[in-house]
Design a protein around this motif. Structure first.
Motif: not given
Length: 661
Positions: A494-516
C-alpha cells in the motif's frame, strides 16, 4: 413516585438521588400546593425553622440534607441553623446550613453548601465559609453527588471519608482503620457519584497545578501504589489498608506511602526505575491521598483506573500524535463480536493503554470461571484466579505501541490482570525492519525480553519480523500523520501507486491495515478502527480492493461522530475481517456483509458521556453501582436492549462463520 418534587426538579441542576427514598416520600407528603398569580406553587414547613416556606429545587435538597443530619447522624435540631450569617469584613453572607460544635454551641462545626450546584463553585464558597468561621468540616451537595472536606489549614481541604455522627468525634473518622471490605462499603465513586477522572481534575485544581511536578508521573505512582495496596488487601481481608491517612503527620505519611510504592515497584517490575521516588511534597501528597484513599480501583474489569489513565495520557501526550484512546464500550463491542477463545492468540498492534487486550482477557476469564464452576467475585481483578487464567495472559495475549509512556500504562494494567505477567512491548509496529536493533539494546531487554521471547515463537518463519501467526488482532491505529520515510514505505504494497512506483507519503492508518494483515495467520480475524473516508472516498478504492483481496469482510460498524470527542470529531467505522483460509474461511466471490450504524451518540457534542436513566430520571447502574454509558453497541448483560454485537452474533451463526459460538 413523587410527582410534585419530580416536577419541581425537572431541568434543574439538583437531584434527590443521594437521599433515602423514605425521606424523599416524607418530604413529598409534607408539601402543600397553592395558587399564586395563576401558577401552582409548592410550600413546606421547614424541618429546622418550623415555619412555612416556598419550596425551590435548592430548598428541597437543603430540607432533605437536614433530615439526614438529624435522623441518620443524630444531630439535634438545636445544633443546626439555616442561613447562618458569616462575616467577611464589612460584607455578610449566609451559609445554607451550619451545625454547631457540641461543646461550644456558638462555634460552627460543619458548614453545608447547596446554593452552588457545581462542585467547583460550591467548594470555593465552602472554603470561604470555613476559613471565616473556623469550621473544621465542609459539605457540598446538589442531591446527586456530594463532597466532604476536612479543613486542614486555610490552603488545603482534604477529602473526608464520612461525616462523624453526633456521637462521634472528627478524630474517630480520621483514625478509623480500613480493610478492603470497608473500602467496598465506603467507595467514594459509588456513594458520592463521582469518577476517578473528576477526582484527578479536582486534585489538579487544588494542588497539582502548582506542585512543580509531572502530573502524569506523580498520579501514575499514586494509582500504581494504591492498586498494590488493594490487591494485598483483597488477598488478606483482615489486613488494614496502608494507602490511607490514619492521623499521620504529612512527613510520616510520605514515608509510609514511599515504602508502599517501593513494594509495588518490586512486585510489578519494569514500570518505574529502581531509584524512582514519589516527588510530591509531604503536604501536597497528603491532599492527593485524601482524594484517592476512599476510591476502590479494583472491580471486575479495571474500568475505573482505565478511565483515569485515559485522561492522564490523553492530556500529556496522546492527542499530539493523532492516537486516541478507544472508548471502552467500543472495545467491548469488538471483543463480543470477535469472541476470543482461551486457545487463541491475540495482539493489539497500536495498544495505547491496552484496552483491547485487557478486555479480551476478562472476556476469556469469564468463560474459564464458568467452565470451572467458579463464581466471579466483586474484586475479580485482585482475586487469586485459576492457573488457566494466568496461563492465558502469559502465553496468548500480546500488545505493541511506539509511545513509551502508554506502554508503561498498558504494562501496568496487564501486570495487574496477569499477576505479574505481561507481553506488552515498546516497539514501532510499522518499522519492523529495525526491531532487531531495538531488541538488542540492553536497557530495553531488561524490561521486555520475556515478552519478546514469547512473541518470536509466533513468527511465521524464523529470523524475520514481518509475518506472524495470530488468531485475533484488534487495534485502533493512529490516524494523524503520514509515513514519509522511503525505507519504511518500500516494505508495503500500500506504499505504492497504481503504476508500481512508491508514494512519497502514506497515512499511518493505511499502512496499519497491511501490517495487521501480516500479523494474522490464515483464518485469523481482525477488528480495526478506521476513518470513514477509507470506506467512502473514490481515491481510496485501491485500499478497499486490497482488503477484499486478503480476507472476507465480516462487518462494518459505523461509530457516532461524538465517539472520540473531545479529542477528535473524525467520523470512524470499525472493520471486521477474516483472512482467507482453505479450511476456516474459504475464498468466495459474493457473500453477505453485516452493516450497522451506531445511533446512540454515547457522548454529547463536548465529549461528556451520556448515561442510561430510568423513566424517573434516576441512573441505571451496573453490578458495581457505576453509571452505564448510553449506547446501542451491546446490551450490558441484559441491563439495556440488545445492540449491534447481539445482532452480529445472530448473523455469524446464520452464516456459519468458523468462530461463531
Amino acid at each position: 413516585m413523587t410527582p410534585i418534587l419530580d416536577a419541581l426538579l425537572k431541568d434543574s441542576a439538583y437531584k434527590l438521588i443521594q437521599f433515602k427514598e423514605e425521606h424523599v416520600l416524607a418530604l413529598e407528603a409534607r408539601i402543600t400546593v397553592r395558587e399564586r398569580r395563576g401558577k401552582l406553587v409548592p410550600f413546606v414547613v421547614c424541618h429546622i425553622r418550623q415555619k412555612e416556606i416556598q419550596l425551590t429545587p435548592e430548598e428541597a435538597v437543603r430540607q432533605l440534607y437536614a433530615e439526614y443530619l438529624t435522623r441518620d447522624l443524630g444531630y439535634p435540631v438545636a445544633r443546626i441553623e439555616f442561613e447562618y450569617s458569616v462575616t467577611f469584613g464589612l460584607e455578610k453572607k449566609r451559609a445554607d446550613i451550619c451545625v454547631f460544635d457540641k461543646d461550644n454551641p456558638t462555634a460552627p462545626y460543619i458548614m453545608v453548601e447547596v446554593k452552588k450546584p457545581k462542585l467547583k463553585d460550591g467548594k470555593e464558597q465552602l472554603r470561604s465559609y470555613c476559613n471565616a468561621t473556623g469550621a473544621p468540616i465542609g459539605v457540598w451537595t446538589n442531591g446527586d453527588s456530594y463532597s466532604l472536606y476536612h479543613r486542614k489549614d486555610p490552603n488545603y481541604f482534604e477529602d473526608l471519608s464520612a461525616l462523624p455522627t453526633a456521637a462521634e468525634k472528627l478524630s474517630d473518622i480520621l483514625t478509623e482503620r480500613w480493610t478492603i471490605q470497608d473500602l467496598i462499603v465506603k467507595d467514594k465513586l459509588v456513594n458520592e457519584r463521582k469518577s476517578l477522572k473528576a477526582l484527578i481534575l479536582e486534585m489538579e485544581d487544588e494542588v497539582l497545578a502548582n506542585a512543580g511536578v509531572d502530573v502524569f508521573e506523580e498520579v501514575f505512582k499514586l494509582i500504581f501504589t494504591k492498586l498494590y495496596d488493594e490487591m494485598e488487601g483483597g488477598r488478606d481481608h483482615a489486613r488494614h489498608l496502608v494507602f490511607k491517612n490514619y492521623g499521620d503527620t504529612d512527613t510520616e505519611l510520605k514515608a509510609k506511602i514511599q515504602l508502599l510504592f517501593e513494594k509495588a515497584r518490586g512486585r510489578w517490575e519494569g514500570i518505574f526505575t529502581d531509584d524512582s521516588k514519589i516527588l510530591l511534597s509531604p503536604s501536597h501528597l497528603a491532599v492527593c491521598l485524601s482524594s484517592l484513599e476512599g476510591v476502590k480501583l479494583f472491580n471486575s474489569n479495571l474500568d475505573v483506573v482505565d478511565e483515569a489513565f485515559e485522561y492522564l495520557v490523553s492530556k500529556s501526550s496522546k492527542g499530539e500524535k493523532g492516537q486516541y484512546f478507544t472508548p471502552r464500550y467500543v472495545i467491548d463491542m469488538c471483543v463480543k463480536m470477535l469472541d476470543p477463545k482461551e486457545s487463541e492468540t491475540l495482539i493489539d498492534t497500536a495498544a495505547g493503554s491496552c484496552g483491547f487486550p485487557v478486555h479480551s482477557i476478562f472476556h476469556v476469564w469469564d468463560k474459564i470461571l464458568e467452565d470451572e464452576g467458579l463464581k466471579k467475585g466483586h474484586l475479580f481483578t485482585s482475586d487469586a484466579k485459576p492457573a488457566r487464567c494466568e496461563d492465558y495472559v502469559e502465553e496468548k495475549v500480546f500488545a505493541i505501541d511506539f509511545d513509551e509512556k502508554v506502554v508503561r500504562v498498558g504494562r501496568t494494567l496487564n501486570l495487574i490482570a496477569g499477576d505479574g505477567q505481561t507481553n506488552v512491548l515498546h516497539l514501532n509496529t510499522l518499522d519492523f525492519e529495525r526491531w532487531d536493533e531495538r531488541t538488542a539494546d540492553e536497557a530495553w531487554s531488561d524490561v521486555y525480553s520475556a515478552g519478546w521471547k514469547r512473541l518470536r515463537k509466533l513468527r511465521s518463519s524464523r529470523g524475520q519480523n514481518r509475518d506472524f501467526n495470530f488468531d485475533i488482532l484488534m487495534a485502533n491505529p493512529p490516524f494523524a500523520g503520514d509515513i514519509k520515510e522511503s525505507r519504511v514505505l518500500a516494505k508495503y504494497e500500500l506504499g505504492k501507486k497504481p503504476n508500481g512506483k512508491y508514494k512519497t507519503a502514506v497515512s499511518r492508518d493505511v499502512l496499519f491495515i497491511e501490517r495487521n494483515m501480516n500479523f494474522l495467520k490464515p483464518g485469523g480475524r481482525m477488528a480495526i478502527v478506521l476513518p470513514q473516508g477509507i470506506f467512502n472516498n473514490g481515491t481510496d478504492r485501491h485500499i478497499r480492493d486490497f482488503i477484499a483481496e486478503h480476507g472476507r469482510i465480516l462487518a462494518v460498524v459505523g461509530l457516532h461522530a461524538n465517539t472520540f470527542k473531545p479529542h477528535t470529531g473524525t467520523k470512524t467505522s470499525v472493520l471486521f475481517l477474516q483472512k482467507w483460509d482453505d479450511t476456516s474461511c474459504p475464498r468466495v466471490e459474493d457473500y453477505p456483509i453485516f452493516f450497522a450504524t451506531m445511533l446512540e451518540p454515547s457522548k454529547d457534542n463536548s465529549g461528556e458521556k451520556i448515561y442510561v436513566t430510568n423513566a424517573d430520571g434516576s441512573p441505571v447502574l451496573d453490578e458495581h453501582e457505576h453509571l452505564i454509558v448510553k449506547h446501542d453497541l451491546y446490551n450490558h448483560g441484559g441491563l439495556t436492549q440488545d445492540g449491534i454485537a447481539e445482532a452480529f452474533a445472530v448473523f455469524a451463526k446464520d452464516q456459519e462463520l468458523s468462530f461463531a459460538s
